[in-house]
Design a protein around this motif. Structure first.
Motif, PDB file in Angstrom:
ATOM      1  N   TYR A 172      -6.538  14.512  -1.074  1.00  0.00           N
ATOM      2  CA  TYR A 172      -7.393  13.364  -1.321  1.00  0.00           C
ATOM      3  C   TYR A 172      -8.085  12.920  -0.034  1.00  0.00           C
ATOM      4  O   TYR A 172      -7.839  11.828   0.479  1.00  0.00           O
ATOM      5  N   PRO A 173      -8.946  13.750   0.518  1.00  0.00           N
ATOM      6  CA  PRO A 173      -9.600  13.382   1.779  1.00  0.00           C
ATOM      7  C   PRO A 173     -10.494  12.164   1.636  1.00  0.00           C
ATOM      8  O   PRO A 173     -10.666  11.398   2.582  1.00  0.00           O
ATOM      9  N   GLN A 174     -11.087  11.944   0.426  1.00  0.00           N
ATOM     10  CA  GLN A 174     -11.968  10.790   0.259  1.00  0.00           C
ATOM     11  C   GLN A 174     -11.203   9.485   0.427  1.00  0.00           C
ATOM     12  O   GLN A 174     -11.686   8.537   1.054  1.00  0.00           O
ATOM     13  N   ALA A 175      -9.990   9.419  -0.142  1.00  0.00           N
ATOM     14  CA  ALA A 175      -9.190   8.199  -0.023  1.00  0.00           C
ATOM     15  C   ALA A 175      -8.809   7.938   1.423  1.00  0.00           C
ATOM     16  O   ALA A 175      -8.832   6.798   1.900  1.00  0.00           O
ATOM     17  N   THR A 176      -8.468   9.002   2.139  1.00  0.00           N
ATOM     18  CA  THR A 176      -8.100   8.849   3.544  1.00  0.00           C
ATOM     19  C   THR A 176      -9.270   8.320   4.361  1.00  0.00           C
ATOM     20  O   THR A 176      -9.126   7.398   5.168  1.00  0.00           O
ATOM     21  N   MET A 177     -10.454   8.887   4.137  1.00  0.00           N
ATOM     22  CA  MET A 177     -11.622   8.452   4.889  1.00  0.00           C
ATOM     23  C   MET A 177     -11.998   7.013   4.555  1.00  0.00           C
ATOM     24  O   MET A 177     -12.404   6.243   5.425  1.00  0.00           O
ATOM     25  N   THR A 178     -11.852   6.631   3.282  1.00  0.00           N
ATOM     26  CA  THR A 178     -12.150   5.252   2.884  1.00  0.00           C
ATOM     27  C   THR A 178     -11.239   4.276   3.596  1.00  0.00           C
ATOM     28  O   THR A 178     -11.674   3.243   4.119  1.00  0.00           O
ATOM     29  N   ILE A 207      -7.828  -3.308  -2.563  1.00  0.00           N
ATOM     30  CA  ILE A 207      -8.611  -2.074  -2.476  1.00  0.00           C
ATOM     31  C   ILE A 207      -7.701  -0.881  -2.739  1.00  0.00           C
ATOM     32  O   ILE A 207      -6.663  -0.726  -2.092  1.00  0.00           O
ATOM     33  N   LEU A 208      -8.086  -0.047  -3.696  1.00  0.00           N
ATOM     34  CA  LEU A 208      -7.274   1.110  -4.063  1.00  0.00           C
ATOM     35  C   LEU A 208      -7.487   2.242  -3.061  1.00  0.00           C
ATOM     36  O   LEU A 208      -8.618   2.651  -2.806  1.00  0.00           O
ATOM     37  N   VAL A 209      -6.393   2.751  -2.508  1.00  0.00           N
ATOM     38  CA  VAL A 209      -6.464   3.843  -1.530  1.00  0.00           C
ATOM     39  C   VAL A 209      -5.473   4.945  -1.900  1.00  0.00           C
ATOM     40  O   VAL A 209      -4.919   5.613  -1.035  1.00  0.00           O
ATOM     41  N   SER A 210      -5.250   5.133  -3.194  1.00  0.00           N
ATOM     42  CA  SER A 210      -4.306   6.161  -3.627  1.00  0.00           C
ATOM     43  C   SER A 210      -4.729   7.531  -3.119  1.00  0.00           C
ATOM     44  O   SER A 210      -5.911   7.860  -3.073  1.00  0.00           O
ATOM     45  N   GLY A 211      -3.741   8.325  -2.744  1.00  0.00           N
ATOM     46  CA  GLY A 211      -4.017   9.660  -2.228  1.00  0.00           C
ATOM     47  C   GLY A 211      -3.943   9.744  -0.728  1.00  0.00           C
ATOM     48  O   GLY A 211      -3.845  10.832  -0.171  1.00  0.00           O
ATOM     49  N   VAL A 212      -3.962   8.584  -0.056  1.00  0.00           N
ATOM     50  CA  VAL A 212      -3.917   8.607   1.399  1.00  0.00           C
ATOM     51  C   VAL A 212      -2.591   9.166   1.898  1.00  0.00           C
ATOM     52  O   VAL A 212      -2.494   9.701   3.007  1.00  0.00           O
ATOM     53  N   ASN A 213      -1.548   9.058   1.063  1.00  0.00           N
ATOM     54  CA  ASN A 213      -0.233   9.542   1.468  1.00  0.00           C
ATOM     55  C   ASN A 213       0.064  10.937   0.936  1.00  0.00           C
ATOM     56  O   ASN A 213       1.200  11.390   0.996  1.00  0.00           O
ATOM     57  N   CYS A 214      -0.950  11.621   0.404  1.00  0.00           N
ATOM     58  CA  CYS A 214      -0.737  12.956  -0.156  1.00  0.00           C
ATOM     59  C   CYS A 214      -1.255  14.023   0.805  1.00  0.00           C
ATOM     60  O   CYS A 214      -2.354  13.891   1.359  1.00  0.00           O
ATOM     61  N   ARG A 235       2.333   6.219   8.461  1.00  0.00           N
ATOM     62  CA  ARG A 235       2.192   7.019   9.685  1.00  0.00           C
ATOM     63  C   ARG A 235       0.915   7.860   9.648  1.00  0.00           C
ATOM     64  O   ARG A 235       0.237   8.023  10.670  1.00  0.00           O
ATOM     65  N   GLU A 236       0.569   8.384   8.472  1.00  0.00           N
ATOM     66  CA  GLU A 236      -0.661   9.161   8.339  1.00  0.00           C
ATOM     67  C   GLU A 236      -1.882   8.309   8.683  1.00  0.00           C
ATOM     68  O   GLU A 236      -2.827   8.771   9.329  1.00  0.00           O
ATOM     69  N   VAL A 237      -1.863   7.062   8.248  1.00  0.00           N
ATOM     70  CA  VAL A 237      -2.973   6.154   8.542  1.00  0.00           C
ATOM     71  C   VAL A 237      -3.051   5.869  10.039  1.00  0.00           C
ATOM     72  O   VAL A 237      -4.135   5.859  10.634  1.00  0.00           O
ATOM     73  N   LEU A 238      -1.901   5.648  10.660  1.00  0.00           N
ATOM     74  CA  LEU A 238      -1.883   5.342  12.093  1.00  0.00           C
ATOM     75  C   LEU A 238      -2.412   6.512  12.916  1.00  0.00           C
ATOM     76  O   LEU A 238      -3.113   6.310  13.916  1.00  0.00           O
ATOM     77  N   TRP A 252      -5.558  -6.336   0.966  1.00  0.00           N
ATOM     78  CA  TRP A 252      -4.429  -5.637   0.354  1.00  0.00           C
ATOM     79  C   TRP A 252      -4.873  -4.207   0.062  1.00  0.00           C
ATOM     80  O   TRP A 252      -5.695  -3.979  -0.832  1.00  0.00           O
ATOM     81  N   LEU A 253      -4.370  -3.250   0.811  1.00  0.00           N
ATOM     82  CA  LEU A 253      -4.665  -1.844   0.571  1.00  0.00           C
ATOM     83  C   LEU A 253      -3.592  -1.293  -0.368  1.00  0.00           C
ATOM     84  O   LEU A 253      -2.436  -1.133   0.016  1.00  0.00           O
ATOM     85  N   MET A 254      -3.988  -1.018  -1.615  1.00  0.00           N
ATOM     86  CA  MET A 254      -3.045  -0.651  -2.666  1.00  0.00           C
ATOM     87  C   MET A 254      -3.025   0.864  -2.862  1.00  0.00           C
ATOM     88  O   MET A 254      -4.061   1.476  -3.125  1.00  0.00           O
ATOM     89  N   LYS A 255      -1.837   1.442  -2.752  1.00  0.00           N
ATOM     90  CA  LYS A 255      -1.694   2.883  -2.976  1.00  0.00           C
ATOM     91  C   LYS A 255      -1.583   3.157  -4.477  1.00  0.00           C
ATOM     92  O   LYS A 255      -0.590   3.689  -4.971  1.00  0.00           O
TER      93      LYS A 255
END
Length: 280
Positions: free
Chosen positions: A1-7, A266-273, A37-40, A247-250
């Motif tokens: 889910y690269p789009q969620a990570t970039m968002t 804000i939905l950010v599902s996929g950032v942890n995948c 940790r991925e976000v950081l 609120w960043l919601m997974k």
């Protein structure tokens, strides 16, 4: 889910437009930390300065080159932490009736709550560490509100906070954002219902909602007392949660049932995948 990570990285990058911002991170151990940790790592690549505070005994929170880590002593050992998380993960897969599963997880949550509350208390009353945080002049606090310790620090430091979470056990994310949460079609945690329930399931869902209030008191009332003592004014956990800026919601409605959202959720599902390019 690269789009969620970039968002997500784009949203957090506003902490510093001309130069990198200074971010204080108060994480929650376990799987919660793995996605954070991925976000950081991404934020560090954007030039932000990151300081993570964590207990000396933790399951996954370990130093890396991407952030400065400040630890504080806690009254439990690494072995106790490892055993607690192992037992907790095993409970998730045990079967039983709705009441049996609820009571089993309630007992486990009580043990978790006691451990995390002790850790939070040690952090807030570590005068040397808190003095360092005060002098560091952070731009924001990035934290998981499933435990409100990070927001207590944000209030003390008078800086905005960004929440990163999937959900709070008793649905406080709805009250914290003043978001509608109708039990007629928003299934409660542990019920295994969908957004399409018959009349009796809706009644049961409503009854389970009442149990959630008891769960909230059990987990969060001690934090209200701790926050009031530390901040030297009467504070409720719900008040603390309502101070969050974002609120960043997974979550993602592809995987989760439809539910209302507020503008700062804000939905950010996929950032942890984990993801990789696929061949044709």
């Amino acid at each position: 889910y690269p789009q969620a990570t970039m968002t997500l990285l784009l949203l957090l990058s506003v902490l510093g437009l001309a130069a990198g911002g200074k971010l204080l991170v108060v994480p929650v151990d376990g799987s919660h930390w793995l996605s954070m940790r991925e976000v950081l790592d991404g934020l560090r690549q954007k030039g932000h300065e990151i300081v993570v505070v964590a207990p000396e005994a933790s399951l996954h929170i370990k130093p890396t080159k991407n952030f400065v880590m400040k630890t504080y002593p806690v009254p439990f050992t690494q072995e106790e932490v490892d055993e607690h998380f192992r037992a907790f993960s095993q409970d998730v897969f045990k079967e039983g009736s709705l009441l049996e599963r609820f009571m089993r997880r309630l007992q486990r949550l009580k043990k978790s709550a006691a451990m995390f509350l002790s850790s939070c208390t040690q952090l807030l009353y570590n005068k040397e560490l808190v003095r360092y945080l005060e002098e560091s002049k952070f731009d924001a606090v990035f934290t998981d509100p499933i435990l409100p310790c990070g927001q207590i620090l944000a209030e003390h430091l008078s800086v905005p906070s960004v929440f990163f979470l999937q959900q709070i056990p008793c649905g406080l994310e709805f009250e914290g954002t003043q978001c509608p949460n109708p039990p007629s079609y928003v299934p409660r945690l542990f019920t295994a219902y969908t957004d399409r329930m018959n009349f009796f399931q809706r009644v049961k869902n409503l009854i389970f909602d009442l149990l959630n209030y008891f769960l909230c008191d059990l987990i969060f009332e001690p934090y209200s007392k701790l926050a009031s003592e530390f901040l030297r004014r009467d504070v409720m956990v719900l008040h603390l949660l309502r101070q969050a800026s974002i609120w960043l919601m997974k979550l993602d409605f592809v995987l989760h049932y439809p539910r209302p959202l507020m503008p700062n959720m804000i939905l950010v599902s996929g950032v942890n995948c984990a993801y990789k390019n696929l061949t044709q």
